[in-house]
Write a protein that holds these residues in place. Sequence first.
Motif, PDB file in Angstrom:
ATOM      1  N   ASN A  86       0.798  -1.095   0.114  1.00  0.00           N
ATOM      2  CA  ASN A  86      -0.036   0.065   0.129  1.00  0.00           C
ATOM      3  C   ASN A  86       0.806   1.285   0.002  1.00  0.00           C
ATOM      4  O   ASN A  86       0.497   2.313  -0.639  1.00  0.00           O
ATOM      5  CB  ASN A  86      -0.846   0.052   1.272  1.00  0.00           C
ATOM      6  CG  ASN A  86      -1.836   1.222   1.314  1.00  0.00           C
ATOM      7  OD1 ASN A  86      -2.451   1.690   0.430  1.00  0.00           O
ATOM      8  ND2 ASN A  86      -1.606   2.126   2.147  1.00  0.00           N
ATOM      9  N   PHE A  87       1.981   1.211   0.976  1.00  0.00           N
ATOM     10  CA  PHE A  87       2.967   2.260   0.804  1.00  0.00           C
ATOM     11  C   PHE A  87       3.556   2.633  -0.473  1.00  0.00           C
ATOM     12  O   PHE A  87       3.611   3.792  -1.160  1.00  0.00           O
ATOM     13  CB  PHE A  87       4.188   1.890   1.778  1.00  0.00           C
ATOM     14  CG  PHE A  87       5.153   3.004   1.747  1.00  0.00           C
ATOM     15  CD1 PHE A  87       5.004   4.329   2.000  1.00  0.00           C
ATOM     16  CD2 PHE A  87       6.499   2.477   1.159  1.00  0.00           C
ATOM     17  CE1 PHE A  87       6.160   5.213   1.967  1.00  0.00           C
ATOM     18  CE2 PHE A  87       7.444   3.327   1.174  1.00  0.00           C
ATOM     19  CZ  PHE A  87       7.466   4.918   1.328  1.00  0.00           C
ATOM     20  N   ASN A 137       2.575   1.380  -3.589  1.00  0.00           N
ATOM     21  CA  ASN A 137       1.370   2.003  -4.668  1.00  0.00           C
ATOM     22  C   ASN A 137       0.808   3.248  -4.287  1.00  0.00           C
ATOM     23  O   ASN A 137       0.996   4.010  -5.530  1.00  0.00           O
ATOM     24  CB  ASN A 137       0.389   1.022  -4.231  1.00  0.00           C
ATOM     25  CG  ASN A 137      -0.909   1.172  -5.313  1.00  0.00           C
ATOM     26  OD1 ASN A 137      -0.621   1.832  -6.167  1.00  0.00           O
ATOM     27  ND2 ASN A 137      -2.081   0.632  -5.120  1.00  0.00           N
ATOM     28  N   THR A 138       0.759   3.894  -3.206  1.00  0.00           N
ATOM     29  CA  THR A 138       0.161   5.192  -3.018  1.00  0.00           C
ATOM     30  C   THR A 138       1.272   6.202  -3.341  1.00  0.00           C
ATOM     31  O   THR A 138       0.911   7.051  -4.157  1.00  0.00           O
ATOM     32  CB  THR A 138      -0.134   5.318  -1.612  1.00  0.00           C
ATOM     33  OG1 THR A 138      -1.201   4.276  -1.244  1.00  0.00           O
ATOM     34  CG2 THR A 138      -0.351   6.783  -1.230  1.00  0.00           C
ATOM     35  N   SER A 139       2.449   5.992  -3.008  1.00  0.00           N
ATOM     36  CA  SER A 139       3.736   6.889  -3.219  1.00  0.00           C
ATOM     37  C   SER A 139       3.957   6.724  -4.832  1.00  0.00           C
ATOM     38  O   SER A 139       4.183   7.927  -5.417  1.00  0.00           O
ATOM     39  CB  SER A 139       4.919   6.377  -2.527  1.00  0.00           C
ATOM     40  OG  SER A 139       4.853   6.294  -1.428  1.00  0.00           O
ATOM     41  N   LYS A 192       1.862   6.208  -6.999  1.00  0.00           N
ATOM     42  CA  LYS A 192       0.725   6.892  -7.781  1.00  0.00           C
ATOM     43  C   LYS A 192       0.831   8.278  -7.764  1.00  0.00           C
ATOM     44  O   LYS A 192       0.642   9.269  -8.859  1.00  0.00           O
ATOM     45  CB  LYS A 192      -0.522   6.585  -7.348  1.00  0.00           C
ATOM     46  CG  LYS A 192      -1.099   5.338  -7.657  1.00  0.00           C
ATOM     47  CD  LYS A 192      -2.522   5.074  -7.053  1.00  0.00           C
ATOM     48  CE  LYS A 192      -3.167   3.756  -7.690  1.00  0.00           C
ATOM     49  NZ  LYS A 192      -4.509   3.231  -7.101  1.00  0.00           N
ATOM     50  N   ASP A 193       1.238   8.865  -6.600  1.00  0.00           N
ATOM     51  CA  ASP A 193       1.362  10.286  -6.258  1.00  0.00           C
ATOM     52  C   ASP A 193       2.754  10.840  -7.172  1.00  0.00           C
ATOM     53  O   ASP A 193       2.590  11.550  -7.616  1.00  0.00           O
ATOM     54  CB  ASP A 193       1.783  10.482  -4.831  1.00  0.00           C
ATOM     55  CG  ASP A 193       1.843  11.957  -4.403  1.00  0.00           C
ATOM     56  OD1 ASP A 193       0.864  12.884  -5.203  1.00  0.00           O
ATOM     57  OD2 ASP A 193       2.712  12.494  -3.598  1.00  0.00           O
ATOM     58  N   LYS A 253       1.540  11.036 -10.856  1.00  0.00           N
ATOM     59  CA  LYS A 253       0.367  11.870 -11.281  1.00  0.00           C
ATOM     60  C   LYS A 253       1.134  13.331 -11.173  1.00  0.00           C
ATOM     61  O   LYS A 253       1.129  14.315 -11.919  1.00  0.00           O
ATOM     62  CB  LYS A 253      -0.297  11.992 -10.011  1.00  0.00           C
ATOM     63  CG  LYS A 253      -1.493  13.069  -9.836  1.00  0.00           C
ATOM     64  CD  LYS A 253      -2.483  12.942 -11.085  1.00  0.00           C
ATOM     65  CE  LYS A 253      -3.576  13.800 -11.067  1.00  0.00           C
ATOM     66  NZ  LYS A 253      -4.463  13.813 -12.378  1.00  0.00           N
ATOM     67  N   GLU A 310      -3.059   9.225 -13.947  1.00  0.00           N
ATOM     68  CA  GLU A 310      -3.329   8.277 -12.899  1.00  0.00           C
ATOM     69  C   GLU A 310      -3.048   6.716 -13.443  1.00  0.00           C
ATOM     70  O   GLU A 310      -3.461   6.386 -14.457  1.00  0.00           O
ATOM     71  CB  GLU A 310      -4.950   8.398 -12.561  1.00  0.00           C
ATOM     72  CG  GLU A 310      -5.278   9.637 -12.031  1.00  0.00           C
ATOM     73  CD  GLU A 310      -4.939  10.043 -10.431  1.00  0.00           C
ATOM     74  OE1 GLU A 310      -4.594   8.859  -9.885  1.00  0.00           O
ATOM     75  OE2 GLU A 310      -5.281  10.892  -9.804  1.00  0.00           O
TER      76      GLU A 310
END
Length: 206
Positions: free
Chosen positions: A69-70, A72-74, A76-77, A80, A86
């Motif tokens: 999750n860490f 993936n989230t990072s 994506k940011d 972006k 996205e």
Amino acid sequence: MKVIRPFGPTIAKVTIPEDLINQLNDYLDKLTQNEKQMSNQDHGNKLVGNVSQEFKLEKNFILSSGLKNFLNTSAKDWIKQTINKEINKFEIIDSWIVRQYENEYNPLHSHSGHISGVGYLKVPDNYGDTVQKNKKNFNGNLQLVHGTKMFLSPVILNIEPKVGDFYFFPNYLMHSVYPFKNESAERRSVSFNAIIDDEIYGSIGK
């Protein structure tokens, strides 16, 4: 004045949550107490590093610890902010922890997949002195390399590891890690390779 970056890849720097650092360190400490498990997860023959211990993380731990999750989230940011697109796909190929000790190193290399990264879980208090005292000390440092040195275009980004720092970069970016001099110290890092949307990865430059 506005400074733009018309050429070359971006690199993202984020902070690993303290709880995740603790989970990763605890996982490895327990792993190294079990010789059979150490042997099963030995990832050294798949990696280029000249280091004694490199262990592949189990898929269920990558998920349960929050590491996926860490990442993936990072990621994506980062993407972006860089290209204003996205990603919907983030598939980890592999993730591993490296324990680097005195005189060990990682030669210049690149990774598989689309994006990669490295974060720091433990670092030496002292990387040791240089042979020539007046020279800059790169012991234990990570260096990212891109392109050819030109005016206003440096080719190397030098990174001194600090616990909690995590860097994301494109898979093709060449990089290396220098050895250090400290017989009682360990330099511990976690890395990954992942695949994102093919249409996004393949669209850059079009």
